[in-house]
Design a protein around this motif. Sequence first.
Motif, PDB file in Angstrom:
ATOM      1  N   THR A 118      -8.079   7.029   5.566  1.00 26.46           N
ATOM      2  CA  THR A 118      -8.020   7.213   4.000  1.00 26.46           C
ATOM      3  C   THR A 118      -8.517   8.813   3.703  1.00 26.46           C
ATOM      4  O   THR A 118      -9.195   9.553   4.606  1.00 26.46           O
ATOM      5  CB  THR A 118      -9.096   6.437   3.107  1.00 26.46           C
ATOM      6  OG1 THR A 118     -10.570   6.736   3.572  1.00 26.46           O
ATOM      7  CG2 THR A 118      -8.968   5.210   3.618  1.00 26.46           C
ATOM      8  N   THR A 152       5.607  -1.174  -1.712  1.00 22.74           N
ATOM      9  CA  THR A 152       5.128  -0.636  -0.637  1.00 22.74           C
ATOM     10  C   THR A 152       5.812   0.778  -0.656  1.00 22.74           C
ATOM     11  O   THR A 152       6.957   0.792  -0.578  1.00 22.74           O
ATOM     12  CB  THR A 152       5.497  -1.323   0.626  1.00 22.74           C
ATOM     13  OG1 THR A 152       5.034  -2.703   0.637  1.00 22.74           O
ATOM     14  CG2 THR A 152       4.693  -0.712   2.023  1.00 22.74           C
ATOM     15  N   ASP A 202      -3.072   5.402  -0.142  1.00 23.61           N
ATOM     16  CA  ASP A 202      -4.294   4.499   0.304  1.00 23.61           C
ATOM     17  C   ASP A 202      -4.694   5.110   1.458  1.00 23.61           C
ATOM     18  O   ASP A 202      -5.881   5.176   1.714  1.00 23.61           O
ATOM     19  CB  ASP A 202      -3.817   3.007   0.297  1.00 23.61           C
ATOM     20  CG  ASP A 202      -3.350   2.568  -1.064  1.00 23.61           C
ATOM     21  OD1 ASP A 202      -4.219   2.634  -1.940  1.00 23.61           O
ATOM     22  OD2 ASP A 202      -2.433   1.880  -1.096  1.00 23.61           O
ATOM     23  N   HIS A 203      -3.533   5.398   2.321  1.00 24.04           N
ATOM     24  CA  HIS A 203      -3.832   5.967   3.842  1.00 24.04           C
ATOM     25  C   HIS A 203      -3.106   7.001   3.878  1.00 24.04           C
ATOM     26  O   HIS A 203      -1.905   7.179   3.164  1.00 24.04           O
ATOM     27  CB  HIS A 203      -3.486   4.983   4.734  1.00 24.04           C
ATOM     28  CG  HIS A 203      -4.281   3.728   4.758  1.00 24.04           C
ATOM     29  ND1 HIS A 203      -5.405   3.589   5.270  1.00 24.04           N
ATOM     30  CD2 HIS A 203      -4.313   2.416   4.227  1.00 24.04           C
ATOM     31  CE1 HIS A 203      -6.233   2.494   5.162  1.00 24.04           C
ATOM     32  NE2 HIS A 203      -5.344   1.829   4.513  1.00 24.04           N
ATOM     33  N   LYS A 230       1.312   4.838   1.746  1.00 24.94           N
ATOM     34  CA  LYS A 230       1.219   5.861   3.106  1.00 24.94           C
ATOM     35  C   LYS A 230       1.665   7.109   2.513  1.00 24.94           C
ATOM     36  O   LYS A 230       2.741   7.564   2.189  1.00 24.94           O
ATOM     37  CB  LYS A 230       1.660   5.230   4.054  1.00 24.94           C
ATOM     38  CG  LYS A 230       1.734   6.265   5.475  1.00 24.94           C
ATOM     39  CD  LYS A 230       0.599   6.388   6.082  1.00 24.94           C
ATOM     40  CE  LYS A 230       0.431   5.229   7.192  1.00 24.94           C
ATOM     41  NZ  LYS A 230      -0.997   5.476   7.958  1.00 24.94           N
ATOM     42  N   THR A 289       0.895  -1.170  -0.144  1.00 25.47           N
ATOM     43  CA  THR A 289       0.133  -0.002  -0.137  1.00 25.47           C
ATOM     44  C   THR A 289       0.785   1.234  -0.170  1.00 25.47           C
ATOM     45  O   THR A 289       2.013   1.201   0.251  1.00 25.47           O
ATOM     46  CB  THR A 289      -0.967   0.093   1.296  1.00 25.47           C
ATOM     47  OG1 THR A 289      -0.016   0.173   2.394  1.00 25.47           O
ATOM     48  CG2 THR A 289      -1.840  -1.223   1.524  1.00 25.47           C
TER      49      THR A 289
END
Lengths: 325, 284
Positions: A221, A190, A206-207, A36, A34
């Motif tokens: 999010t 990542t 994503d976050h 960040k 993901t």
Amino acid sequence: MTYIYAQDLRKTYRSRSGEVHALAGLSLSVPQGTVKGLLGPNGAGKTTTVKVLNTLIEPDSGTASVAGIDVLADPGGVRRVIGASGQYAAVDENLTGLENLEMVGRLYHLGARRAKARAQELIEAFDLTDAGDRQVKGFSGGMRRRIDLACALVNTPPVLFLDEPTTGLDPRSRIGMWDVILGLVREGTTVLLTTQYLEEADYLADHISVVDHGVVIAEGTADELKAEVGGHRVVITLVHEADADTARAVLARHGSGEVRTHTSGRTLDVAVEEGPPSLQRVLAALEQASIPLHDAGIRRPTLDDVFLTLTGHDSGAENESELSA
Amino acid sequence: MTTTATPLQTREPAQDAPVGPLATWLSDGWTVTWRNLLKLRRNPEMLGFAVLQPIMFVLLFSQVYGGSIQIDGGDYTDYLMAGIFGQTVLFGSTFSGYQMAQDLKEGLIDRFRTLPMHTSAVLVGRTNADLVLNTISMVIMMLTGAVVGWRYTNGTLQFLAGVALLLLFSYAFSWVMALLGIMVRSPEVINNAAFMVLFPLTFISNAFVQASRLPGPLEFIANWNPVSALVQAARELFGNTGTVPPADTFPMQHPVLTVIGGSIVMLAVFVPLAVSRFRHVSSR
């Protein structure tokens, strides 16, 4: 599985003017595969966080790991699985694009031949074929960032740190960088990304962790963060600035919370419970008061609104701080 | 953009890939040296300055002062050359500090430090490249010296020993400057500070005049000055001392020993200091 992890990081710099708490108990975790986004103004502690995770600086206290490897206990192990790119990890201006990549490949101990082959591969993948043999000092900002990112990818790292990857780029180059980054993410990398651009975090991450004064002040999010601020905003732009006081009174009556005036002085906005009916009521009231309008509408809150609500000051990013509460 | 994150097909090392701590360390050191030399070649003005300045000094001192400065039992041009060599390697070594500070400022040190390379190789590559630069300036100076009449008189072996001694000292001093470079962080400050310290150090020595002709306190400094020892050692090995007797101080009586010992001490102290400091350095 958590791939990037930081717990209660603290780092204080002492300078003549006193102590600066660059990190004041910052924690974060990024699941594998993901993106960040670390979002915050200059000096919030974003770069310091990345530098700790990159093994560049040691925190005063706290723990951190990357791909399960402890950053403090085994920095050498961490360096084998990360790629770093951004405002601090630079490329050599005096070398050509190819030479930069080749140097990095050799320093990863790929061997001379494979370093060369990998350099060629990356130059092609990043559309720099024509510029590969030119010294980086002649590159445009966008090309420079691409070669910088390519250097971080020489060893195909599973974890990538991008520190403000598009700061200073023109919109077209920025979108180009975004495509490249999204491509990497699709292939499973990542990513921890720092940015001052709310739009960038919105698009890539994503976050998001909002950072201010060395701690994470909000997480989620982009949609969750916007929902936290809540509702819609009614925005109007006046023809005459002289009408601003009357218009502000109207907005205050129909909205909830503080009416904000943009620096231009003619654009005002306010949070409302429900978008369309509130807009209708505002428009009717302004019509009655014979106040002519340039523009009127409703919008969902942006991350700027999030920032303003959370910190009491705007994001501080250039060109984006047009709001003054 | 599909090939960027595809894993390298084979994970076993390539045939020519360095394996093991020694091989990777040598490879890293060489890679950084290569990068620094390439940078030097790409910036001819840096190389030009390093070469032209010594030529200028040789010509200015030999031609301007040559007629007015007397050396007991010798020729000023012969006497002068070891002094200029010493001065040049001393100033040349400051380049190591300047470049370390520059690389730090530009973020290259941070790049190196995020790579799984031997960090000491960055310093090794720096000092190696500067040794090459100093060797080049030295050759140019010697040729210029030969043109204005300088000759060594003690045989080629002694001459080469003198050259080696000058380079050993410059290499050791490069490590001192490299450490200063990563501590001070500002290329400009390094340059100015080095000038402020090294200029008096070379002038209050036997580099350009006989120390015995200096006023009392300065003569005392000159006879204990490490630069004097370096110059005296080279001068003796080149056979350019004339009949000037060495002063009665340890560095002047045993200049070769002093320079070798001093260089070893500098390396023994500053190599580990610089390497350990380097592990924690990062741009702000």
